[in-house]
Scaffold this motif. Sequence first.
Motif, PDB file in Angstrom:
ATOM      1  N   ILE A 101      -8.674 -65.163 -36.482  1.00 36.49           N
ATOM      2  CA  ILE A 101      -8.355 -64.074 -37.418  1.00 36.49           C
ATOM      3  C   ILE A 101      -9.596 -63.226 -37.682  1.00 36.49           C
ATOM      4  O   ILE A 101      -9.539 -61.989 -37.710  1.00 36.49           O
ATOM      5  CB  ILE A 101      -7.771 -64.632 -38.726  1.00 36.49           C
ATOM      6  CG1 ILE A 101      -6.386 -65.219 -38.471  1.00 36.49           C
ATOM      7  CG2 ILE A 101      -7.710 -63.555 -39.804  1.00 36.49           C
ATOM      8  CD1 ILE A 101      -5.816 -65.979 -39.644  1.00 36.49           C
ATOM      9  N   LEU A 102     -10.729 -63.874 -37.856  1.00 39.33           N
ATOM     10  CA  LEU A 102     -11.983 -63.160 -38.076  1.00 39.33           C
ATOM     11  C   LEU A 102     -12.351 -62.318 -36.863  1.00 39.33           C
ATOM     12  O   LEU A 102     -12.764 -61.162 -36.993  1.00 39.33           O
ATOM     13  CB  LEU A 102     -13.092 -64.169 -38.374  1.00 39.33           C
ATOM     14  CG  LEU A 102     -14.425 -63.631 -38.824  1.00 39.33           C
ATOM     15  CD1 LEU A 102     -14.274 -62.887 -40.135  1.00 39.33           C
ATOM     16  CD2 LEU A 102     -15.417 -64.764 -38.987  1.00 39.33           C
ATOM     17  N   PHE A 103     -12.163 -62.869 -35.675  1.00 36.26           N
ATOM     18  CA  PHE A 103     -12.467 -62.141 -34.448  1.00 36.26           C
ATOM     19  C   PHE A 103     -11.527 -60.953 -34.260  1.00 36.26           C
ATOM     20  O   PHE A 103     -11.956 -59.880 -33.829  1.00 36.26           O
ATOM     21  CB  PHE A 103     -12.387 -63.084 -33.247  1.00 36.26           C
ATOM     22  CG  PHE A 103     -12.879 -62.481 -31.977  1.00 36.26           C
ATOM     23  CD1 PHE A 103     -14.226 -62.175 -31.816  1.00 36.26           C
ATOM     24  CD2 PHE A 103     -12.002 -62.210 -30.940  1.00 36.26           C
ATOM     25  CE1 PHE A 103     -14.679 -61.609 -30.641  1.00 36.26           C
ATOM     26  CE2 PHE A 103     -12.453 -61.645 -29.768  1.00 36.26           C
ATOM     27  CZ  PHE A 103     -13.794 -61.341 -29.613  1.00 36.26           C
ATOM     28  N   VAL A 104     -10.258 -61.121 -34.589  1.00 39.28           N
ATOM     29  CA  VAL A 104      -9.306 -60.009 -34.498  1.00 39.28           C
ATOM     30  C   VAL A 104      -9.719 -58.884 -35.464  1.00 39.28           C
ATOM     31  O   VAL A 104      -9.672 -57.703 -35.111  1.00 39.28           O
ATOM     32  CB  VAL A 104      -7.866 -60.495 -34.779  1.00 39.28           C
ATOM     33  CG1 VAL A 104      -6.916 -59.332 -34.989  1.00 39.28           C
ATOM     34  CG2 VAL A 104      -7.377 -61.380 -33.641  1.00 39.28           C
ATOM     35  N   GLY A 105     -10.157 -59.257 -36.662  1.00 37.37           N
ATOM     36  CA  GLY A 105     -10.648 -58.258 -37.608  1.00 37.37           C
ATOM     37  C   GLY A 105     -11.875 -57.544 -37.085  1.00 37.37           C
ATOM     38  O   GLY A 105     -12.027 -56.326 -37.241  1.00 37.37           O
ATOM     39  N   TYR A 106     -12.766 -58.289 -36.443  1.00 35.30           N
ATOM     40  CA  TYR A 106     -13.969 -57.687 -35.873  1.00 35.30           C
ATOM     41  C   TYR A 106     -13.609 -56.701 -34.766  1.00 35.30           C
ATOM     42  O   TYR A 106     -14.144 -55.593 -34.712  1.00 35.30           O
ATOM     43  CB  TYR A 106     -14.882 -58.791 -35.331  1.00 35.30           C
ATOM     44  CG  TYR A 106     -16.105 -58.272 -34.637  1.00 35.30           C
ATOM     45  CD1 TYR A 106     -17.150 -57.711 -35.359  1.00 35.30           C
ATOM     46  CD2 TYR A 106     -16.226 -58.337 -33.255  1.00 35.30           C
ATOM     47  CE1 TYR A 106     -18.272 -57.230 -34.720  1.00 35.30           C
ATOM     48  CE2 TYR A 106     -17.342 -57.862 -32.609  1.00 35.30           C
ATOM     49  CZ  TYR A 106     -18.374 -57.312 -33.349  1.00 35.30           C
ATOM     50  OH  TYR A 106     -19.472 -56.830 -32.713  1.00 35.30           O
ATOM     51  N   ILE A 107     -12.692 -57.087 -33.883  1.00 35.27           N
ATOM     52  CA  ILE A 107     -12.258 -56.191 -32.803  1.00 35.27           C
ATOM     53  C   ILE A 107     -11.597 -54.938 -33.381  1.00 35.27           C
ATOM     54  O   ILE A 107     -11.838 -53.824 -32.917  1.00 35.27           O
ATOM     55  CB  ILE A 107     -11.295 -56.927 -31.838  1.00 35.27           C
ATOM     56  CG1 ILE A 107     -12.006 -58.085 -31.147  1.00 35.27           C
ATOM     57  CG2 ILE A 107     -10.686 -55.976 -30.826  1.00 35.27           C
ATOM     58  CD1 ILE A 107     -13.145 -57.678 -30.253  1.00 35.27           C
ATOM     59  N   TYR A 108     -10.778 -55.107 -34.420  1.00 33.69           N
ATOM     60  CA  TYR A 108     -10.119 -53.965 -35.060  1.00 33.69           C
ATOM     61  C   TYR A 108     -11.147 -52.982 -35.602  1.00 33.69           C
ATOM     62  O   TYR A 108     -11.053 -51.774 -35.391  1.00 33.69           O
ATOM     63  CB  TYR A 108      -9.204 -54.461 -36.181  1.00 33.69           C
ATOM     64  CG  TYR A 108      -8.593 -53.356 -36.994  1.00 33.69           C
ATOM     65  CD1 TYR A 108      -7.527 -52.612 -36.507  1.00 33.69           C
ATOM     66  CD2 TYR A 108      -9.089 -53.036 -38.255  1.00 33.69           C
ATOM     67  CE1 TYR A 108      -6.971 -51.592 -37.243  1.00 33.69           C
ATOM     68  CE2 TYR A 108      -8.551 -52.018 -39.004  1.00 33.69           C
ATOM     69  CZ  TYR A 108      -7.487 -51.294 -38.493  1.00 33.69           C
ATOM     70  OH  TYR A 108      -6.955 -50.276 -39.227  1.00 33.69           O
ATOM     71  N   VAL A 109     -12.145 -53.516 -36.313  1.00 35.17           N
ATOM     72  CA  VAL A 109     -13.192 -52.668 -36.894  1.00 35.17           C
ATOM     73  C   VAL A 109     -13.981 -51.976 -35.786  1.00 35.17           C
ATOM     74  O   VAL A 109     -14.333 -50.805 -35.890  1.00 35.17           O
ATOM     75  CB  VAL A 109     -14.106 -53.528 -37.802  1.00 35.17           C
ATOM     76  CG1 VAL A 109     -15.374 -52.811 -38.149  1.00 35.17           C
ATOM     77  CG2 VAL A 109     -13.364 -53.940 -39.049  1.00 35.17           C
ATOM     78  N   TRP A 110     -14.236 -52.698 -34.710  1.00 32.13           N
ATOM     79  CA  TRP A 110     -14.988 -52.148 -33.592  1.00 32.13           C
ATOM     80  C   TRP A 110     -14.207 -51.015 -32.927  1.00 32.13           C
ATOM     81  O   TRP A 110     -14.749 -49.960 -32.628  1.00 32.13           O
ATOM     82  CB  TRP A 110     -15.279 -53.261 -32.618  1.00 32.13           C
ATOM     83  CG  TRP A 110     -16.196 -52.905 -31.482  1.00 32.13           C
ATOM     84  CD1 TRP A 110     -16.994 -51.795 -31.367  1.00 32.13           C
ATOM     85  CD2 TRP A 110     -16.399 -53.656 -30.291  1.00 32.13           C
ATOM     86  NE1 TRP A 110     -17.683 -51.831 -30.202  1.00 32.13           N
ATOM     87  CE2 TRP A 110     -17.346 -52.966 -29.517  1.00 32.13           C
ATOM     88  CE3 TRP A 110     -15.902 -54.846 -29.830  1.00 32.13           C
ATOM     89  CZ2 TRP A 110     -17.779 -53.424 -28.294  1.00 32.13           C
ATOM     90  CZ3 TRP A 110     -16.353 -55.315 -28.610  1.00 32.13           C
ATOM     91  CH2 TRP A 110     -17.261 -54.616 -27.856  1.00 32.13           C
ATOM     92  N   LYS A 111     -12.897 -51.234 -32.692  1.00 31.80           N
ATOM     93  CA  LYS A 111     -12.074 -50.215 -32.052  1.00 31.80           C
ATOM     94  C   LYS A 111     -11.901 -48.975 -32.924  1.00 31.80           C
ATOM     95  O   LYS A 111     -11.780 -47.875 -32.420  1.00 31.80           O
ATOM     96  CB  LYS A 111     -10.695 -50.782 -31.694  1.00 31.80           C
ATOM     97  CG  LYS A 111     -10.728 -51.844 -30.622  1.00 31.80           C
ATOM     98  CD  LYS A 111     -11.103 -51.255 -29.293  1.00 31.80           C
ATOM     99  CE  LYS A 111     -11.053 -52.335 -28.235  1.00 31.80           C
ATOM    100  NZ  LYS A 111     -11.512 -51.875 -26.953  1.00 31.80           N
TER     101      LYS A 111
END
Length: 118
Positions: A101-111
Amino acid sequence: MLGAYLPIVVLVAIAVLFGLGSIILSTIIGQKKPSVVKMQPYECGIEPVGSARERFSIKFYLIAMLFILFDIEAVFLYPWAILFKRLGVFGLVEMGVFIVILFVGYIYVWKKGALEWE
């Protein structure tokens, strides 16, 4: 029962008295010779440029909040690491879900480009 808290109360009282005593003593015996050089703001040995009241971009605050968010999330790993053996496979799976979940949030913020500094 309140006697158990006596050492803590004494320690807090000593800390407060030391702080107040230091402030009062420095006010009484400290030198008071203000000058233009002493009243200037100091930052890393560089001459101050501009006003301290300038506006910051909202991007600055977004990055600061993201840093705090991910930093706080990392703090949750320490108690889990301490209790890892007791939690077993269930704890491992739960932490895996948390990290995903944390990694998905990081990818979202990055994108979204929130980590890009212009």
